[in-house]
Design a protein around this motif. Structure first.
Motif, short mmCIF file in Angstrom:
data_model
loop_
_atom_site.label_atom_id
_atom_site.label_comp_id
_atom_site.label_asym_id
_atom_site.label_seq_id
_atom_site.Cartn_x
_atom_site.Cartn_y
_atom_site.Cartn_z
N VAL A 8 49.44 34.98 44.46
CA VAL A 8 48.08 34.61 44.32
C VAL A 8 47.32 34.32 43.44
O VAL A 8 46.06 34.05 43.61
CB VAL A 8 47.45 36.16 45.23
CG1 VAL A 8 48.27 36.35 46.54
CG2 VAL A 8 47.42 37.19 44.52
N GLU A 10 46.05 31.93 40.80
CA GLU A 10 45.84 30.56 40.47
C GLU A 10 45.96 30.36 39.04
O GLU A 10 46.85 29.67 38.38
CB GLU A 10 44.73 30.06 41.08
CG GLU A 10 44.75 28.62 40.74
CD GLU A 10 43.17 27.98 41.51
OE1 GLU A 10 42.89 26.65 41.17
OE2 GLU A 10 42.47 28.60 42.12
N GLY A 30 46.72 41.13 43.84
CA GLY A 30 47.88 40.48 42.65
C GLY A 30 47.97 41.44 41.60
O GLY A 30 48.60 40.84 40.71
N ARG A 52 53.11 29.99 43.54
CA ARG A 52 51.84 29.89 44.44
C ARG A 52 52.05 28.66 45.58
O ARG A 52 52.32 27.44 44.97
CB ARG A 52 50.74 29.87 43.84
CG ARG A 52 49.48 29.85 44.73
CD ARG A 52 48.20 29.94 43.77
NE ARG A 52 47.80 28.76 42.94
CZ ARG A 52 47.34 27.64 43.40
NH1 ARG A 52 47.15 27.44 44.83
NH2 ARG A 52 47.17 26.50 42.75
N LYS A 526 40.45 38.90 44.12
CA LYS A 526 40.56 37.47 44.75
C LYS A 526 39.23 37.02 44.81
O LYS A 526 38.18 37.49 45.16
CB LYS A 526 41.12 37.85 46.22
CG LYS A 526 42.64 38.34 46.26
CD LYS A 526 43.18 38.20 47.46
CE LYS A 526 44.46 38.78 47.39
NZ LYS A 526 45.26 38.82 48.90
N GLY A 530 41.17 33.57 48.84
CA GLY A 530 42.31 34.55 48.88
C GLY A 530 43.17 34.12 47.39
O GLY A 530 44.19 34.80 47.39
N MET A 531 42.47 33.40 46.45
CA MET A 531 43.37 33.21 45.39
C MET A 531 42.55 34.10 44.17
O MET A 531 41.47 34.22 44.13
CB MET A 531 43.27 31.78 44.96
CG MET A 531 44.50 31.06 45.92
SD MET A 531 46.09 31.44 46.00
CE MET A 531 46.68 30.71 47.29
#
Length: 580
Positions: A8, A10, A30, A52, A526, A530-531
């Motif tokens: 998750v 980035e 994460g 990802r 997050k 959601g990242m």
């Protein structure tokens, strides 16, 4: 450490400081990817599923401070890495690892591309990873023995190295003995065949090149009449018949031609040159004529000699069919076969010598095994006492740990202390960590003798004790406090904080009691999609830390009661640090 495209996450940067760093966050935010990233950085197994969704690759980059003269610094330099000095006896080392969405993995060390295994080798000297998977592996007796050996240090490492070297030597001796004894019949048959073949060759005593000479002699003897007739006819054509001196022949004709030119050869050099050549031809024909006469006289039909030659050729051809294909090959086979027969005939002596050597090696191995067992037993007692002490601090005051070092008696085993015991490449010992959780309870293997919450505390105590003996500068704990709460959770935090006084400790935790003891707290959050983005990993200041601990305690960041409890935890941790 910078992580991009992993799970998750980035793009996020983690600033890990000396001492105790706690990594917290909501479930699924994460946090575990932080540990996964560290694992990849130090040669862990890669998987395209870690990339990802939507990203081409996942990458992790870490900046480490190492001792350039230490084992890790030397290994990095040998791999071609560049180390940037950052102070006395310190250097900066950049490690990077990437995994494509197709599963391909690459690694670099100090700017140089290296095999993944090089990173794994560095990990042994730089970081110790402790997590749920490590706890599960510690439930296995073999893993417990390995861990005890590491805990014991040189007291076990030195006799273990001596034992392993002797064990390998014994196995080679036994392998050779087994080959000599189990293949005795085949080797006897091989020796018989060699004796027969060598006797055949010895009877004939072949000489290299003899076959070609015999073939030529057989050809002459087989055509003696033809050869004599031809040579006599040629001699007569050159020198004439002895019964008719007036017969015309080549020599008389050349002589006549030479006389015809004699009177005129002084008037023209060209004619003189031709006359000279006729003189030479006359001498040559005379020589050939003489040799033909001698050859004709030497040719004699000898049926007995021809039969002997043909028999010799037949005998040699028989050898070449069996041991050839050439006569030189037969002679070489005979030489090699004699050496091999000598080896085979010496097997009885070799078996006797190897049997004595095996007995001596087993006696030496037994001595190493006894010293190894003694070292393990001493380490086991010390280790059991240390873990028992840790459990008392983890709200298990009556629990006791026992680490018996035992051996299994077996027929044909290694004679150690007047007992025949089973042995293997790591010694004769079985090691198992056992727990008696309360007074009167029997000692049982930790997998059977502890409840879920107790098992987590036992395993954490074991990890902390092992970590205390590990020489690496960085320890990573991934939710090893699962199943722990209340007072025990506070003690978990205290134990990790004490470990951080001598090493860098990174802990992924969901317990506020543990996080409160950290010198620095990072929270993983997050974004709305959601990242975890670059801003999603935050170093908390005092106020933000109170709110995060309150969230962990009560589920509400702004809860006054939760923040008051958070203050209480932080004050208790600060007081513990001051007490040293």
């Amino acid at each position: 450490m910078r992580i991009r495209g992993l799970g998750v996450i980035e793009d996020a940067v983690l600033e890990l400081s000396p001492g105790f760093t706690a990594v917290t966050g909501e479930t699924g935010a994460g946090k575990t990817m932080v540990v996964t990233g560290l694992g990849l950085l130090f040669g862990g197994r890669s998987d395209s599923a870690l990339v990802r969704p939507g990203a081409e690759r996942a990458s992790v980059e870490g900046r480490l401070v190492v001792d350039p003269k230490g084992a890790a610094g030397r290994a990095a330099a040998e791999a071609g890495a560049e180390l940037e000095p950052v102070g006395k006896d310190k250097a900066e080392l950049i490690i990077s690892r990437s995994v494509s969405n197709e599963g391909r993995s690459r690694a670099s060390l100090g700017g140089a591309a290296v095999p993944i295994g090089v990173l794994g080798g560095l990990a042994d000297d730089l970081v110790a990873m402790h997590g749920q998977s490590a706890q599960q592996s510690l439930l296995q007796p073999a893993r417990q023995r390995q861990a005890l050996d590491r805990y014991a240090g040189p007291a076990v490492a030195e006799p273990l190295a001596e034992y392993k070297a002797c064990y390998e030597r014994l196995k080679k001796i036994e392998s050779t003995l087994e080959e000599l004894t189990t293949r005795a019949r085949e080797r006897a048959q091989e020796a018989d065949l060699l004796r027969f073949g060598l006797a055949e060759v010895e009877r004939l005593e072949p000489v290299e090149g003899e076959d070609a000479e015999l073939a030529a002699e057989s050809e002459r003897l087989g055509h003696a009449d033809t050869l004599r007739t031809a040579s006599e006819g040629a001699h007569m054509a050159l020198a004439g018949s002895p019964d008719d001196p007036a017969s015309i022949n080549a020599l008389s004709l050349v002589t006549e031609a030479t006389r015809a030119l004699e009177a005129a050869r002084g008037h023209d050099p060209a004619l003189a040159e031709l006359a000279q050549r006729l003189d030479e031809a006359s001498f040559l024909l005379a020589d050939v004529s003489t040799e033909l006469a001698a050859y004709a006289d030497s040719i004699e039909a000898d049926p007995r000699r021809l039969a002997d030659v043909q028999q010799r050729i037949s005998d040699l051809n028989g050898l070449m069919r069996k041991y050839g294909p050439k006569l030189s090959d037969v002679i070489a086979w005979s030489s090699d076969g004699a050496l091999r027969l000598s080896e085979l005939e010496g097997d009885d002596d070799r078996i006797a010598a190897l049997t004595e050597e095996r007995a001596a090696a087993r006696a030496e191995l037994a001595g190493h095994a006894a010293r190894l067992s003694a070292g393990r037993s001493q380490a086991a007692d010390k280790f059991a006492a240390a873990v028992t002490t840790e459990l008392a601090e983890l709200a298990m005051p009556h629990a006791r740990i026992d680490v018996p070092v035992t051996q299994k008696e077996t027929a044909g085993g290694l004679e150690v202390d007047d007992r025949a015991v089973a042995f293997g490449p790591t010694g004769v010992d079985d090691v198992e960590i056992r727990l008696a959780p309360h007074p009167g309870a029997p000692f049982l293997p930790i997998a059977k003798g502890a409840s879920g919450g107790e098992l987590s505390r036992v395993m954490l105590a074991v990890e902390v004790v092992f970590a205390g003996s590990d020489p690496v500068p960085t320890f990573v704990f991934d939710e090893v406090d699962a199943g722990v709460g209340g007072k025990a959770a506070v003690e978990v935090g205290r134990r990790l904080a004490r470990l951080a006084r001598s090493a860098q400790v990174v802990v992924v935790t969901h317990l506020p009691q543990v996080a409160a003891f950290a010198d620095r707290q990072l929270v993983v959050r997050k974004a709305n999609d959601g990242m975890v983005t670059r801003s999603g990993v935050i170093v908390l200041d005092d106020a933000a830390r109170r709110r995060e601990l309150a969230r962990m305690l009560a589920g509400l960041e702004e809860s006054e009661l939760g923040q008051a409890h958070a203050d209480e935890l932080l004050q208790a941790a600060a007081a513990d640090r001051q007490r040293g």
